[in-house]
Design a protein around this motif. Structure first.
Motif, PDB file in Angstrom:
ATOM      1  N   LEU A 292      -7.552 -27.898   8.866  1.00 41.62           N
ATOM      2  CA  LEU A 292      -6.455 -28.989   8.805  1.00 41.62           C
ATOM      3  C   LEU A 292      -6.781 -29.716  10.118  1.00 41.62           C
ATOM      4  O   LEU A 292      -6.339 -30.869  10.090  1.00 41.62           O
ATOM      5  CB  LEU A 292      -5.124 -28.469   8.421  1.00 41.62           C
ATOM      6  N   ASN A 293      -6.842 -28.753  11.340  1.00 44.54           N
ATOM      7  CA  ASN A 293      -7.163 -29.500  12.419  1.00 44.54           C
ATOM      8  C   ASN A 293      -8.296 -30.616  12.302  1.00 44.54           C
ATOM      9  O   ASN A 293      -8.242 -31.522  13.158  1.00 44.54           O
ATOM     10  CB  ASN A 293      -7.295 -28.508  13.526  1.00 44.54           C
ATOM     11  N   LEU A 294      -9.325 -30.013  11.804  1.00 47.58           N
ATOM     12  CA  LEU A 294     -10.437 -30.760  11.635  1.00 47.58           C
ATOM     13  C   LEU A 294     -10.310 -32.251  10.698  1.00 47.58           C
ATOM     14  O   LEU A 294     -10.902 -33.052  11.256  1.00 47.58           O
ATOM     15  CB  LEU A 294     -11.740 -30.036  10.935  1.00 47.58           C
ATOM     16  N   LYS A 296      -7.481 -33.628  10.797  1.00 43.60           N
ATOM     17  CA  LYS A 296      -6.757 -34.609  11.502  1.00 43.60           C
ATOM     18  C   LYS A 296      -7.609 -35.231  12.693  1.00 43.60           C
ATOM     19  O   LYS A 296      -7.289 -36.291  12.894  1.00 43.60           O
ATOM     20  CB  LYS A 296      -5.413 -33.587  12.097  1.00 43.60           C
ATOM     21  N   ALA A 297      -8.178 -34.296  13.308  1.00 42.16           N
ATOM     22  CA  ALA A 297      -9.261 -34.795  14.560  1.00 42.16           C
ATOM     23  C   ALA A 297      -9.997 -35.712  14.010  1.00 42.16           C
ATOM     24  O   ALA A 297     -10.361 -36.608  14.988  1.00 42.16           O
ATOM     25  CB  ALA A 297      -9.544 -33.697  15.485  1.00 42.16           C
ATOM     26  N   HIS A 298     -10.421 -35.576  12.592  1.00 44.43           N
ATOM     27  CA  HIS A 298     -11.661 -36.528  12.485  1.00 44.43           C
ATOM     28  C   HIS A 298     -11.109 -37.444  11.183  1.00 44.43           C
ATOM     29  O   HIS A 298     -11.966 -37.694  10.334  1.00 44.43           O
ATOM     30  CB  HIS A 298     -12.814 -35.777  12.174  1.00 44.43           C
ATOM     31  N   HIS A 299      -9.995 -37.748  11.365  1.00 45.57           N
ATOM     32  CA  HIS A 299      -9.250 -38.546  10.148  1.00 45.57           C
ATOM     33  C   HIS A 299     -10.108 -39.945   9.986  1.00 45.57           C
ATOM     34  O   HIS A 299     -10.230 -40.361  10.934  1.00 45.57           O
ATOM     35  CB  HIS A 299      -7.746 -38.591  10.494  1.00 45.57           C
ATOM     36  N   GLY A 300     -10.335 -40.130   8.827  1.00 44.37           N
ATOM     37  CA  GLY A 300     -11.028 -41.406   8.453  1.00 44.37           C
ATOM     38  C   GLY A 300     -12.760 -41.180   8.820  1.00 44.37           C
ATOM     39  O   GLY A 300     -13.483 -42.083   8.418  1.00 44.37           O
ATOM     40  N   LYS A 301     -12.956 -40.067   9.176  1.00 41.54           N
ATOM     41  CA  LYS A 301     -14.555 -39.819   9.411  1.00 41.54           C
ATOM     42  C   LYS A 301     -15.124 -38.697   8.525  1.00 41.54           C
ATOM     43  O   LYS A 301     -16.182 -37.949   8.919  1.00 41.54           O
ATOM     44  CB  LYS A 301     -14.582 -39.376  10.859  1.00 41.54           C
ATOM     45  N   TRP A 302     -14.483 -38.276   7.513  1.00 42.59           N
ATOM     46  CA  TRP A 302     -14.720 -37.522   6.689  1.00 42.59           C
ATOM     47  C   TRP A 302     -14.689 -37.716   5.183  1.00 42.59           C
ATOM     48  O   TRP A 302     -13.609 -38.674   4.855  1.00 42.59           O
ATOM     49  CB  TRP A 302     -14.373 -36.011   6.886  1.00 42.59           C
ATOM     50  N   LYS A 303     -15.213 -37.202   4.004  1.00 40.59           N
ATOM     51  CA  LYS A 303     -15.186 -37.440   2.641  1.00 40.59           C
ATOM     52  C   LYS A 303     -15.552 -36.298   1.829  1.00 40.59           C
ATOM     53  O   LYS A 303     -16.424 -35.349   2.376  1.00 40.59           O
ATOM     54  CB  LYS A 303     -15.914 -38.671   2.423  1.00 40.59           C
ATOM     55  N   TRP A 304     -14.940 -36.187   0.861  1.00 42.60           N
ATOM     56  CA  TRP A 304     -15.337 -35.079  -0.217  1.00 42.60           C
ATOM     57  C   TRP A 304     -16.490 -35.502  -1.019  1.00 42.60           C
ATOM     58  O   TRP A 304     -16.368 -36.464  -1.780  1.00 42.60           O
ATOM     59  CB  TRP A 304     -13.908 -34.768  -1.067  1.00 42.60           C
ATOM     60  N   ASP A 305     -17.515 -34.801  -1.024  1.00 41.91           N
ATOM     61  CA  ASP A 305     -18.365 -34.685  -2.025  1.00 41.91           C
ATOM     62  C   ASP A 305     -18.434 -34.009  -3.368  1.00 41.91           C
ATOM     63  O   ASP A 305     -18.447 -33.031  -3.292  1.00 41.91           O
ATOM     64  CB  ASP A 305     -19.852 -34.489  -1.146  1.00 41.91           C
ATOM     65  N   PHE A 313     -18.708 -34.520   7.248  1.00 42.88           N
ATOM     66  CA  PHE A 313     -18.050 -35.242   8.275  1.00 42.88           C
ATOM     67  C   PHE A 313     -19.296 -36.206   8.919  1.00 42.88           C
ATOM     68  O   PHE A 313     -20.364 -35.905   8.949  1.00 42.88           O
ATOM     69  CB  PHE A 313     -17.613 -34.397   9.340  1.00 42.88           C
ATOM     70  N   GLU A 314     -18.736 -37.230   9.618  1.00 44.72           N
ATOM     71  CA  GLU A 314     -19.909 -38.095  10.377  1.00 44.72           C
ATOM     72  C   GLU A 314     -20.775 -37.278  11.225  1.00 44.72           C
ATOM     73  O   GLU A 314     -21.792 -37.706  11.514  1.00 44.72           O
ATOM     74  CB  GLU A 314     -19.147 -39.558  10.804  1.00 44.72           C
ATOM     75  N   SER A 319     -19.410 -30.367  10.316  1.00 43.22           N
ATOM     76  CA  SER A 319     -19.450 -30.087   8.722  1.00 43.22           C
ATOM     77  C   SER A 319     -19.904 -28.677   8.784  1.00 43.22           C
ATOM     78  O   SER A 319     -19.373 -28.145   7.927  1.00 43.22           O
ATOM     79  CB  SER A 319     -20.611 -31.079   8.382  1.00 43.22           C
ATOM     80  N   GLU A 320     -20.753 -28.319   9.741  1.00 42.83           N
ATOM     81  CA  GLU A 320     -21.070 -27.058   9.663  1.00 42.83           C
ATOM     82  C   GLU A 320     -19.949 -26.120  10.152  1.00 42.83           C
ATOM     83  O   GLU A 320     -19.757 -25.101   9.316  1.00 42.83           O
ATOM     84  CB  GLU A 320     -22.384 -26.907  10.854  1.00 42.83           C
TER      85      GLU A 320
END
Length: 356
Positions: A292-294, A296-305, A313-314, A319-320
């Motif tokens: 969840l911290n990931l 929040k910290a990268h909000h708008g910079k990740w998506k579900w594949d 993640f960008e 992502s790893e």
């Protein structure tokens, strides 16, 4: 000279002529023997109706025989001292026999009340049903969840037991009911916390959430970790809690020790496994918080594949990191399933021993 012959002497009835005191034999009269038979019948009746096993019934009859011999001894001594008086013999026998016999019957009734108590039998049945429900659920789903309905029935049975039986039984059942209520509430809070944290979305975020929504989920996971620790504390301190509760209910110290010895015989072997399950839940909760911290910290910079069923993640290292956390959760879930299987097996063996 008087030629009249005297009338013949009437024949004597030997049975009507009491023998000299020195020739009397020590025997019980029919009324006394009848009283003895009545108490023997009551002894056997109580042994059967109070569900005593063969050994318990044999002990009860053996004690009855001992009381009979003691009564005969006192009666014989009084009979000799009273110059073989029949009424003294019968009176002493009846007094000693009835006093000791009444105490014996009362003890037999109390001793048999425990195994034959309907409330305790119902309690054992409910415990068995809860275990069977857990085992069936685990066989179908691979997890053990909180069964509120089954535990509520178990607690109700305990409360019924607290209103029946001897004074000691009522106190013991009342203490157990209080303990189970605390345990049931802790389990219910734990189960509710599991539902509220929505781990399914955290692991597969197929829809987007705002930062406040993610923070709300993080608060729910934090609450889950808290409730899991509280549940662990309560469970690991069960012996201390029961000791305190029994003392408050007025259970004698020797009976508390005996009850706790029986409780710990089945409880202590399970404790390491339960602790392991709770530790695995802590690992699970901590990993979810990091994910969840990931988000929040990268909000708008990740998506579900959808194709790979992963979050990308960008930033590749992130992502790893996400994948490592998901792997940790997956491995912990597998380990917890194995631990739960061991717990189910151990409880089955414990139930089988108690049944025998």
């Amino acid at each position: 000279m008087n030629d009249a012959t005297p009338p013949p002497i009437p024949p004597q009835n030997p049975a009507a002529t009491p023998p000299p005191a020195s020739e009397k034999k020590f025997t019980l009269s029919k009324p006394v023997f009848f009283v003895w038979l009545i108490l023997l019948g009551i002894t056997i009746y109580l042994g059967v109706t109070r569900n005593l096993d063969a050994r318990g019934l044999g002990q009860g009859i053996g004690q009855f025989v001992g009381i009979t011999l003691m009564s005969l001894l006192f009666s014989w001594i009084a009979w000799r001292l009273a110059r073989r008086s029949d009424w003294v013999k019968s009176a002493v026998f009846l007094i000693v026999f009835l006093v000791a016999g009444s105490d014996h019957l009362a003890g037999l009734h109390t001793r048999g009340a425990r195994p034959g108590s309907p409330s305790l039998e119902n309690f054992r049945d409910e415990v068995r049903r809860v275990h069977e429900a857990q085992q069936e659920e685990f066989n179908e789903t691979g997890v053990i969840s909180h069964n509120t309905e089954a535990l509520d029935k178990l607690i109700t049975t305990m409360k019924d037991g607290a209103s029946q039986g001897t004074d000691l039984q009522r106190k013991m059942m009342s203490g157990l009911a209080e303990y189970m209520e605390h345990l049931n509430k802790a389990q219910a809070r734990h189960a509710e916390a599991v539902e509220r944290m929505d781990s399914a979305w955290i692991l597969q975020p197929t829809t987007s959430k705002t930062v406040p929504e993610i923070e709300t989920l993080a608060a729910a996971v934090t609450n889950f970790v808290h409730e899991n620790r509280q549940f662990t504390i309560l469970f690991t301190n069960s012996t201390a809690f029961l000791t305190k509760t029994f003392k408050e209910k007025g259970v004698p110290p020797d009976q508390i020790s005996s009850a706790l010895a029986g409780f710990n015989k089945g409880f202590k072997p399970q404790l390491p496994l339960v602790k392991t399950i709770r530790e695995q839940d802590n690992i699970f909760g901590a990993a979810l918080l990091e994910i969840l911290n990931l988000y929040k910290a990268h909000h708008g910079k990740w998506k579900w594949d959808e194709q790979s069923e992963t979050v990308t993640f960008e930033n590749e290292p992130t992502s790893e990191q996400w994948l490592e956390l998901v792997t940790t959760i997956s491995e912990t879930a597998e380990e917890q399933q194995q631990t739960q299987a061991k717990l189910i097996e151990l409880r089955s063996k414990t139930m089988a021993r108690q049944a025998n």
